[in-house]
Motif scaffolding. Structure first.
Motif, mmCIF file in Angstrom:
data_model
loop_
_atom_site.group_PDB
_atom_site.id
_atom_site.type_symbol
_atom_site.label_atom_id
_atom_site.label_comp_id
_atom_site.label_asym_id
_atom_site.label_seq_id
_atom_site.Cartn_x
_atom_site.Cartn_y
_atom_site.Cartn_z
ATOM 1 N N UNK A 133 0.817 -1.217 0.000
ATOM 2 C CA UNK A 133 0.000 0.000 0.000
ATOM 3 C C UNK A 133 0.848 1.262 0.000
ATOM 4 N N UNK A 134 2.027 1.206 0.588
ATOM 5 C CA UNK A 134 2.932 2.356 0.498
ATOM 6 C C UNK A 134 3.313 2.618 -0.957
ATOM 7 N N UNK A 135 3.603 1.543 -1.705
ATOM 8 C CA UNK A 135 3.951 1.703 -3.121
ATOM 9 C C UNK A 135 2.777 2.268 -3.917
ATOM 10 N N UNK A 136 1.565 1.764 -3.660
ATOM 11 C CA UNK A 136 0.392 2.287 -4.362
ATOM 12 C C UNK A 136 0.161 3.758 -4.048
ATOM 13 N N UNK A 137 0.366 4.125 -2.790
ATOM 14 C CA UNK A 137 0.192 5.527 -2.406
ATOM 15 C C UNK A 137 1.230 6.410 -3.081
ATOM 16 N N UNK A 138 2.480 5.953 -3.125
ATOM 17 C CA UNK A 138 3.516 6.720 -3.792
ATOM 18 C C UNK A 138 3.211 6.936 -5.257
ATOM 19 N N UNK A 139 2.661 5.922 -5.913
ATOM 20 C CA UNK A 139 2.307 6.074 -7.331
ATOM 21 C C UNK A 139 1.219 7.121 -7.504
ATOM 22 N N UNK A 140 0.214 7.096 -6.625
ATOM 23 C CA UNK A 140 -0.859 8.086 -6.730
ATOM 24 C C UNK A 140 -0.367 9.490 -6.381
ATOM 25 N N UNK A 141 0.538 9.568 -5.407
ATOM 26 C CA UNK A 141 0.971 10.881 -4.927
ATOM 27 C C UNK A 141 1.973 11.542 -5.852
ATOM 28 N N UNK A 142 2.872 10.759 -6.452
ATOM 29 C CA UNK A 142 3.985 11.378 -7.188
ATOM 30 C C UNK A 142 4.421 10.609 -8.414
ATOM 31 N N UNK A 143 3.663 9.609 -8.846
ATOM 32 C CA UNK A 143 4.001 8.916 -10.069
ATOM 33 C C UNK A 143 4.535 7.516 -9.860
ATOM 34 N N UNK A 144 4.618 6.727 -10.937
ATOM 35 C CA UNK A 144 4.992 5.313 -10.824
ATOM 36 C C UNK A 144 6.395 5.084 -10.296
ATOM 37 N N UNK A 145 7.353 5.912 -10.686
ATOM 38 C CA UNK A 145 8.721 5.726 -10.186
ATOM 39 C C UNK A 145 8.769 5.978 -8.687
ATOM 40 N N UNK A 146 8.115 7.033 -8.240
ATOM 41 C CA UNK A 146 8.076 7.326 -6.804
ATOM 42 C C UNK A 146 7.418 6.196 -6.038
#
Length: 518
Positions: A133-146
């Motif tokens: 879920x941290x990875x999914x949140x990072x993608x939503x917040x700042x893009x797939x690489x983030x």
């Protein structure tokens, strides 16, 4: 009609999303494969830590409570005090801790996995799910690489896994807060009633993991919904506020309904009203005394404090009220010392006040010193990076509230009780995500794109694909998107659909993958 560029009505990310709604594009198969690899590494790190440091384990304190409570609940014995049942062989109704951690541990117990080792492994799986879920949140917040960077940090950073094999509520709290952050960004993109309800359920789950996280309803859920209220349309400002209030009521109702079964169960079995936990009084009793208001244990806890209080009641709600009265009496006599104690508690929680002494104190809860030392050094690096990440998101005019509300609520809660490293655990996902934003921005600025990265997408996709440079594939404009002239043309109004404020080219900032403008 002049050539135009398209800006998603609510988007600020460089990848084009679902035509039906703004937001990030669906992850590619390669993205999912990389995330699966990260999750495998994360689980491997947690299992290595378990078998290298914590097996066989000395099962005492809170881990014993959660482990035994899960097995008792799975066998249909309700929610007694495991210590009383084990030591004195008497059934005493108890809610020293909120129920979610033991309730989740009861799942493997229901299928016969009842040993402490099996519960340790299950907690490692929950910790790995938090990485997801941290990875999914990072993608939503700042893009797939983030998203991938955030997932990678969460997989290996000790602050995210040091509590997992200990069988403590921190693992459940980290998971609940990771889901809450993901749903917060999901709500920001969609802003529907179902999204508000899910936000309320997630906040309730966090509170059922750790009672102090109920503060997130005030620090995160309420301001997020009010901040995301739609701009005044045909109905005017009143209609905009009415919808915001309706969404807020939806989230609040979902939160209350989620907590209600546990609260009603407690009201039926205790003498005094108890809703989430009977543990506040005991916590205040061990943290509100001379030993914790000065000297080496300043800002921490001392169990001798509660032992010095004579004749506590046996019934748990009566005991909670009894200890609270004693603690409030002490607080009233030492008001001038509260600022000093509060700062010490915050410093202990964030590794800034007697950090190496705190590492030694953490061994009381079975945390290995070497792992804690690595975790402390990593924390300092990530805290510096997270400050930079907050600046990056602010400059991009991206949503920052959830990632600062979580540490803020945790810090306020820590000032109310005591400071310790494990209290910081539930805020670690926000620290990781902000640091990932900073690292991704650095990558985008200094690391050239590889030949397999594909053509860089323009931050503002062209409305007419035939005008795109050769070799670039650009999606046509979709309904619900704003058009902005690329060069001089006939003046005319800008048309857009969507409940949020329109995004202009000047508000997009750098591309979501951390790179500069194309």
């Amino acid at each position: 009609m002049s050539e135009a560029a398209v800006v998603p009505a609510l988007g600020g990310m460089s990848d084009v999303g679902d035509p039906a709604r703004p937001g990030p594009a669906r992850p590619t198969r390669r993205w999912w494969l990389l995330l699966a690899l990260i999750l495998a590494v994360g689980l491997g790190v947690r299992l290595w830590y378990l078998f290298a440091y914590l097996h066989p384990a000395q099962v005492i304190g809170d881990p014993l409570y959660y482990h035994q409570a899960a097995n008792l609940f799975a066998r249909g014995h309700g929610w007694p005090d495991p210590y009383e049942l084990k030591i004195n062989h008497r059934y005493v109704a108890d809610a020293q801790h909120p129920p979610l951690t033991s309730a989740l541990l009861a799942l493997p117990s229901l299928v016969g996995l009842t040993t402490f080792l099996e519960h340790q492994i299950f907690e490692c799986l929950l910790g790995t799910l938090a990485v997801f879920f941290v990875a999914l949140t990072g993608r939503r917040a700042a893009g797939p690489v983030a998203g991938l960077v955030a997932g990678a940090i969460a997989a290996v950073y000790p602050g995210m896994w040091i509590n997992d094999p200990l069988v403590m509520s921190e693992t459940t709290g980290i998971l609940a807060c990771s889901v809450l952050l993901w749903l917060a960004y999901r709500y920001w993109e969609r802003r529907g009633y179902l999204d508000a309800a899910l936000l309320g359920v997630a906040a309730a789950a966090a509170a059922l993991a750790r009672a102090e996280l109920l503060l997130l309803t005030l620090f995160l859920v309420t301001p997020l919904i009010l901040l995301a209220r739609p701009r005044a349309q045909a109905g005017g400002r009143l209609a905009s506020w009415r919808r915001a209030v309706a969404l807020l009521v939806t989230a609040g109702a979902a939160c209350v309904l989620t907590i209600a079964p546990w609260a009603i169960y407690n009201l039926a079995r205790f003498h005094q009203p108890e809703y989430l936990s009977t543990g506040l009084g005991t916590t205040l009793a061990v943290t509100t005394c001379d030993e914790t208001y000065s000297g080496p244990a300043l800002g921490f806890w001392d169990f001798d404090c509660v032992l010095a209080i004579p004749n506590p009641p046996t019934e748990r709600s009566d005991r909670d009220v009894f200890y609270r009265k004693v603690a409030y009496s002490y607080l009233g006599k030492h008001e001038r010392e509260l600022p000093k104690v509060a700062l010490a508690r915050i410093g202990r929680t964030w590794g800034l006040f007697h950090p190496f002494q705190q590492i030694r104190l953490d061994t009381i809860e079975q945390r290995p010193i070497r792992v804690s030392q690595v975790g402390l050094g990593s924390l300092w690096v990530l805290m510096a990076a997270s400050a930079a990440g907050a600046v990056v998101l602010r400059r991009r005019r991206a949503l920052l509230l959830p990632l600062v509300a979580l540490p803020g609520a945790l810090t306020v809660a820590s000032t109310m009780v005591y400071g310790t490293s494990r209290f910081r655990a539930v805020a670690e996902p926000a620290v990781v995500l902000l640091a990932a934003v900073a690292f991704t921005a650095i990558r985008g600025r200094f690391v050239p794109r590889g030949r397999h990265s594909g053509p860089r997408r323009p931050v503002i996709p062209l409305a007419r694909p035939e005008l795109a440079p050769s070799g670039e594939t650009v999606a046509p404009p979709h309904p619900g998107e704003l058009t902005v002239p690329l060069r001089a043309g006939p003046p005319g109004p800008t048309v857009g659909a969507g409940s949020g404020p329109p995004t202009t080219p000047t508000g997009l900032g750098p591309a979501a993958d951390g790179g500069g403008p194309p």
